[in-house]
Design an enzyme around this catalytic site. Structure first.
Site, PDB file in Angstrom:
ATOM      1  CG  LEU A  17     -33.732  -4.224 -52.114  1.00 26.74           C
ATOM      2  CD1 LEU A  17     -33.458  -4.751 -50.677  1.00 26.74           C
ATOM      3  CD2 LEU A  17     -34.989  -4.829 -52.508  1.00 26.74           C
ATOM      4  CG  ASP A  20     -38.079 -10.451 -58.951  1.00 26.81           C
ATOM      5  OD1 ASP A  20     -37.399 -10.415 -58.113  1.00 26.81           O
ATOM      6  OD2 ASP A  20     -39.200 -10.964 -58.766  1.00 26.81           O
ATOM      7  NE  ARG A 136     -44.439 -14.223 -55.170  1.00 26.86           N
ATOM      8  CZ  ARG A 136     -44.872 -14.905 -54.044  1.00 26.86           C
ATOM      9  NH1 ARG A 136     -45.909 -14.689 -53.284  1.00 26.86           N
ATOM     10  NH2 ARG A 136     -43.997 -15.629 -53.299  1.00 26.86           N
TER      11      ARG A 136
END
Ligand code: FRU
Length: 446
Positions: A17, A20, A136
């Site tokens: 998978l 970003d 983050r």
């Protein structure tokens, strides 16, 4: 079974998978597109950085793993971040995610490489007080003779904000306070980015809306805001404007290429858990893709998005106008269609591969897609002051639609059930002229 979904213009992982895009950069003659990657499975339980490289932004090679969760500060995930080339070294900035007894702690870390292959990590730094551990996605840029790092964040009272750090050497960072706070950043702001167009700055953000009860993402989007950087703060002068009006676009990131262009890539998914679960590419062992790289230009206070000229130059463009006569083509090369609107044709329907319909009605554009979960129709709408041109990039399972030379863009995935439905384009105006294009796909060019 043949994989009819393998894209030609959109980067996809060889397995696992992808989410970003990370660490976009140009280093020693190569473009680097790192990405969030679970190479072991088709879910979000594991995150490292994978890497694609290219010398021309056209032919890409997947290089495999680039950064692994192998230190105390990143053992539960190498989360998103950015890159900078400095003194002939590649610096990667990322968030190390840890969870101990269910308690999250984030570290902003730097990894440095001389060859783009082996990276040396530093321990990183922890979250300042007043902010939660949802801290983050560091984005680093050079501004006014200093290094700036903006980090997506959340206050301890669960308000989305963007935090600012500064550095003189890219290694030692000082917290400079909240760079931008706004109700519209919702409960947390992911993947911030800042573009400097000299006369103005553009802040990009992905406000993350979470269901307080289930803590699962319910509706997040990516926006841009015009403004000025003044005294370590971002002062907005515009509303939040959507970066993309389609169904699958999130967590974009930009970098400046050697020609000085701002180039953006984004994760081409906003799939729900169910959509992810039933996504047809899972059968072939992978999930998700990135958008095509797009150039960003600021014009008349609007962020214009253009497909890269490198890509445009390779495309056999099919040019038609909105009252073209019926025609039919059979050519697996054709992936891009340009429709020029004649003033008298303001009602038009374009059906792509029997799955996606674009309906233009005077000043409104509706995008309809058949869901691969249950065949229900998902819809997005967009108000237009005028419509002059549509450029459609029709990849094997991804579509990008550029409206009026990139004033607005719509991105979405689609999954026709059979190859025979693939790339049949049907364009019908009020005057009942019709354009159909049949493109049977053919071999994947990668
Ligand atoms: C955005 C995001 C980032 C995070 C990463 C984890 O899609 O949630 O905020 O760093 O994905 O994969």
């Amino acid at each position: 079974m043949e994989n009819i979904y393998l894209n030609k213009l959109h980067l996809e992982p060889p397995k696992g998978l992808l989410n970003d895009p990370n660490g976009l950069s140009y280093f020693r003659g190569k473009y680097y597109v790192f990405h969030q990657w679970n190479r072991f499975g088709l879910n979000h339980s594991y995150k490292e950085w994978g890497l694609f490289t290219s010398t021309d932004l056209l032919e890409w090679k997947h290089e495999g793993s680039a950064l692994l969760p192998d230190t105390i500060e990143d053992k539960d995930g190498i989360y998103s971040g950015s890159a900078m080339v400095y003194k002939d070294q590649l610096y990667l900035f990322y968030t190390g995610n840890t969870k101990n007894n269910g308690i999250r702690k984030s570290f902003q870390k730097v990894a440095i490489s001389k060859d783009g292959i082996r990276f040396l990590k530093n321990p990183g730094f922890t979250t300042p007080s007043g902010l939660s551990e949802h801290h983050r996605d560091p984005k680093v840029f050079r501004y006014q003779d200093l290094w700036w790092m903006i980090v997506g964040s959340q206050t301890t009272s669960k308000k989305g904000v963007i935090a600012l750090y500064q550095s003189k050497n890219l290694m030692d960072w000082t917290y400079e306070g909240v760079f931008f706070a706004d109700e519209r950043l919702d409960q947390m702001c992911e993947c911030p980015d800042l573009l400097d167009f000299q006369s103005k700055q553009v802040l990009i953000c992905s406000p993350q809306k979470r269901d307080v009860v289930t803590d699962s993402a319910i509706s997040s989007y990516s926006a841009y805001i015009l403004g000025f950087v003044k005294a370590k703060k971002f002062e907005p002068i515009s509303n939040f404007m959507l970066l993309d009006y389609g169904l699958d676009f999130y967590a974009p990131q930009t970098f400046k290429d050697p020609k000085g262009r701002y180039i953006m890539l984004a994760w081409m998914s906003r799939m729900t858990d169910e959509e992810e679960e039933k996504c047809p590419t899972k059968h072939f062992g992978y999930l998700h893709c990135l958008t095509m790289p797009r150039e960003l230009i600021l014009k008349d206070d609007q962020l214009i998005q253009r497909p890269l000229e490198e890509i445009l130059n390779t495309q056999k463009l099919l040019k038609i106008d909105s009252n073209s006569k019926f025609s039919m083509m059979q050519n697996s090369e054709i992936l891009s269609i340009e429709i020029n609107f004649k003033e008298d044709v303001n009602h038009l329907s374009v059906i792509l591969a029997d799955e996606v319909e674009l309906i233009v009605d005077t000043s409104y554009l509706t995008l309809k897609r058949k869901s691969w979960v249950d065949d229900s129709v998902q819809e997005k709408g967009l108000e237009l002051t005028s419509l002059k041109k549509l450029e459609i990039f029709l990849d094997m399972s991804a579509i990008e639609i550029f409206i009026n030379d990139g004033q607005k863009v719509m991105s979405l995935r689609y999954f026709p059930k059979t190859i025979s439905k693939k790339h049949i384009i049907n364009c019908q105006s009020k005057h009942l002229t019709k354009v159909s294009i049949l493109n049977i796909g053919g071999k994947n060019g990668k």
